[in-house]
Every structure is written in structure tokens, then in C-alpha cells.
Design a protein around this motif. Structure first.
Motif, short mmCIF file in Angstrom:
data_model
loop_
_atom_site.label_atom_id
_atom_site.label_comp_id
_atom_site.label_asym_id
_atom_site.label_seq_id
_atom_site.Cartn_x
_atom_site.Cartn_y
_atom_site.Cartn_z
N GLN A 119 47.13 -19.13 -21.16
CA GLN A 119 45.92 -19.91 -21.35
C GLN A 119 45.57 -20.20 -22.96
O GLN A 119 45.92 -19.31 -23.71
CB GLN A 119 44.73 -19.19 -20.63
CG GLN A 119 45.00 -19.44 -19.06
CD GLN A 119 45.16 -17.99 -18.60
OE1 GLN A 119 45.61 -17.09 -19.09
NE2 GLN A 119 44.55 -17.81 -17.38
N ASP A 120 44.75 -20.90 -23.22
CA ASP A 120 44.27 -21.31 -24.56
C ASP A 120 43.59 -19.95 -25.14
O ASP A 120 43.62 -19.58 -26.36
CB ASP A 120 43.47 -22.53 -24.61
CG ASP A 120 44.50 -23.87 -24.51
OD1 ASP A 120 45.32 -23.77 -24.99
OD2 ASP A 120 43.83 -24.51 -23.50
N VAL A 160 38.89 -22.81 -16.01
CA VAL A 160 39.15 -23.99 -17.00
C VAL A 160 37.89 -24.16 -17.63
O VAL A 160 36.92 -24.34 -16.93
CB VAL A 160 39.57 -25.10 -16.26
CG1 VAL A 160 39.76 -26.28 -17.24
CG2 VAL A 160 41.01 -24.72 -15.76
N CYS A 218 50.80 -28.50 -17.33
CA CYS A 218 51.92 -27.66 -18.05
C CYS A 218 53.47 -28.25 -17.76
O CYS A 218 53.31 -29.14 -16.77
CB CYS A 218 51.97 -26.23 -17.58
SG CYS A 218 52.15 -25.81 -15.85
N LYS A 258 47.21 -21.59 -15.28
CA LYS A 258 46.43 -22.42 -16.14
C LYS A 258 45.25 -22.90 -15.54
O LYS A 258 44.19 -23.08 -16.29
CB LYS A 258 47.58 -23.67 -16.55
CG LYS A 258 48.73 -23.34 -17.55
CD LYS A 258 48.06 -23.41 -18.90
CE LYS A 258 49.31 -23.46 -20.04
NZ LYS A 258 48.90 -23.46 -21.35
N GLU A 316 41.61 -21.61 -19.81
CA GLU A 316 42.54 -22.92 -20.39
C GLU A 316 41.37 -23.98 -20.77
O GLU A 316 40.43 -23.79 -20.19
CB GLU A 316 43.15 -23.33 -19.23
CG GLU A 316 44.08 -24.36 -19.77
CD GLU A 316 44.99 -24.30 -20.44
OE1 GLU A 316 45.81 -25.08 -20.98
OE2 GLU A 316 45.29 -23.21 -20.84
#
Length: 222
Positions: free
Chosen positions: A63-64, A114, A90, A110, A71
Motif C-alpha cells: 500500500q501507498d 483505501v 494493481c 490494496k 492505499e
């Protein structure tokens, strides 16, 4: 680049801080140039938002915001408040699929948590003048996860059975599989129909717009 946020609340606070601001204002603060359009700079908006929020993962599989397990997804919105395009999740694995399940898939990882950041996406609004919208944090409901899992399992079964070339954007209720490459020349290996290895274009998982529209509707209507 801002430091990585230490909590979900801090991340959300940062996202609220940039809500209502234009890309030009945000780019100035980040010392970035606003491109004329996104034809050659498709990832520019994402990078701009990542800079302001302190995302660290870049294009890696995690994840970011790895420490927070969140994410980041920017989502271009039209005048009617509806998503204008599908959302990339992804890259799809086409080889080495033994032991891969929904539970340990990149898609599930992912989408487990979010941060959605809506952005103005109408083409006639100059890029510099487009604004960032109100953020929301989301996790799939049991029903949403069931839909995602069902699509993922059906699509992965086609890949395993060597039917990658038969998969079209019409497969999947909420999740679809589409070619994901800057150009048609990039090729990767996959299983062919007879079990032999073939060369094919890389594929990516995308969320359909009606799925993301339902998420936004449920949140902003409540």
C-alpha cells in the motif's frame, strides 16, 4: 516530500487540508510544474497528491501508506459527481500462480483500506484550475468483498487455464482485467491454452466505474 503520516487521522487531516485547492496551488507548494495536459503525464496528479499526503510506496506492490496499511486512490469525477474512468488497482500476476488465493492476493491487500481522493476530471477544465474534492476512507463491506472475490477468482481461473487471450473488459461484475502497458510492444509471459508459455501484453486489475460510483454515493449521501 512530506513525512509519512503516523496515523489514519493524521492522513485524513492532510487530505482535508488540500480539499478545495487547485492543482496549481498544490503544484506551487510542491515546486512542481503543472503539465499542459495529462496525455504524457498520466501519473502526475497521483504524484502531486502523494507528495502532499506523504505517501512512500510509489509503484511497489504494498500500500501507498505501508505503515498504516492504507492505499491512496485519486478518482476523477465529472460534473454529475460520477467517476469518469475505471480505477487501476494493481498489475495482474500471469505466472507463478501456485498457492495464490484471494486472501493473499495483491488486489485484496490494496483494497483492504483505501483513501479515496476525488478530483475534478472534466477535460474542459484547465488542469491548473481543477480542484481536489472531499476525501473518504473506505474498506469493503462483506458484500463488496464478496463481489470482488468472485470476480478475482473467475478471472484468475481463466489465467491459470491458459485463457488469458479470451478475457475481455466485459468479464467481471465489479473488477475487470485489461491490458496495462504504456504501449502495445511491452510483452510478458503467461500460460497459453496448451500449457505452453506464450508472450502477451501485461494485464492490470481495474474497478468498474459503477462500483466506485456506489462507494461515493453511499458515503456522500449519508
Amino acid at each position: 516530500m512530506k513525512t509519512e503520516p503516523q496515523s489514519e487521522q493524521e492522513l485524513l487531516d492532510r487530505a482535508w487540508h488540500i480539499a478545495g485547492m487547485t492543482f496549481e496551488q498544490l503544484a506551487k507548494e510542491a515546486s512542481m510544474e503543472v503539465p499542459k495536459d495529462l496525455t504524457r503525464d498520466k501519473g502526475w496528479v497521483g504524484q502531486l497528491i502523494e507528495w502532499h499526503l506523504g505517501a512512500t510506496a510509489g509503484s511497489k506492490p504494498q500500500q501507498d501508506f505501508e505503515q498504516l496499511g492504507i492505499e491512496l486512490k485519486t478518482i476523477p469525477i465529472g460534473y454529475q459527481g460520477k467517476p469518469l474512468e475505471t480505477t487501476f488497482v494493481c498489475v495482474a500476476p500471469l505466472m507463478g500462480l501456485h498457492g495464490l488465493t484471494w486472501q493473499n492476493s495483491h488486489v485484496r491487500n490494496k483494497l483492504s483500506r483505501v483513501l479515496w481522493v476525488p478530483i475534478e476530471g472534466e477535460r474542459e477544465i484547465p488542469l491548473a484550475e481543477r480542484k481536489v474534492g472531499a476525501p473518504l476512507i473506505w474498506s469493503p463491506s462483506p458484500e463488496e468483498e464478496r463481489q470482488l472475490r468472485q470476480d478475482w477468482e473467475e478471472l484468475m481461473e481463466m489465467i491459470v487455464l491458459g485463457q488469458i487471450e479470451k478475457v475481455t473488459a466485459r468479464h467481471g461484475e465489479v473488477l475487470q482485467l485489461r491490458p496495462k502497458a504504456a504501449n502495445g510492444k511491452a510483452l510478458t509471459e503467461a500460460y497459453g491454452f496448451s500449457g505452453k508459455i506464450i508472450k502477451t501484453r501485461p494485464r492490470g486489475f481495474y474497478l468498474r466505474t459503477q462500483f466506485t460510483a456506489a462507494i461515493l454515493d453511499a458515503y456522500y449521501a449519508s
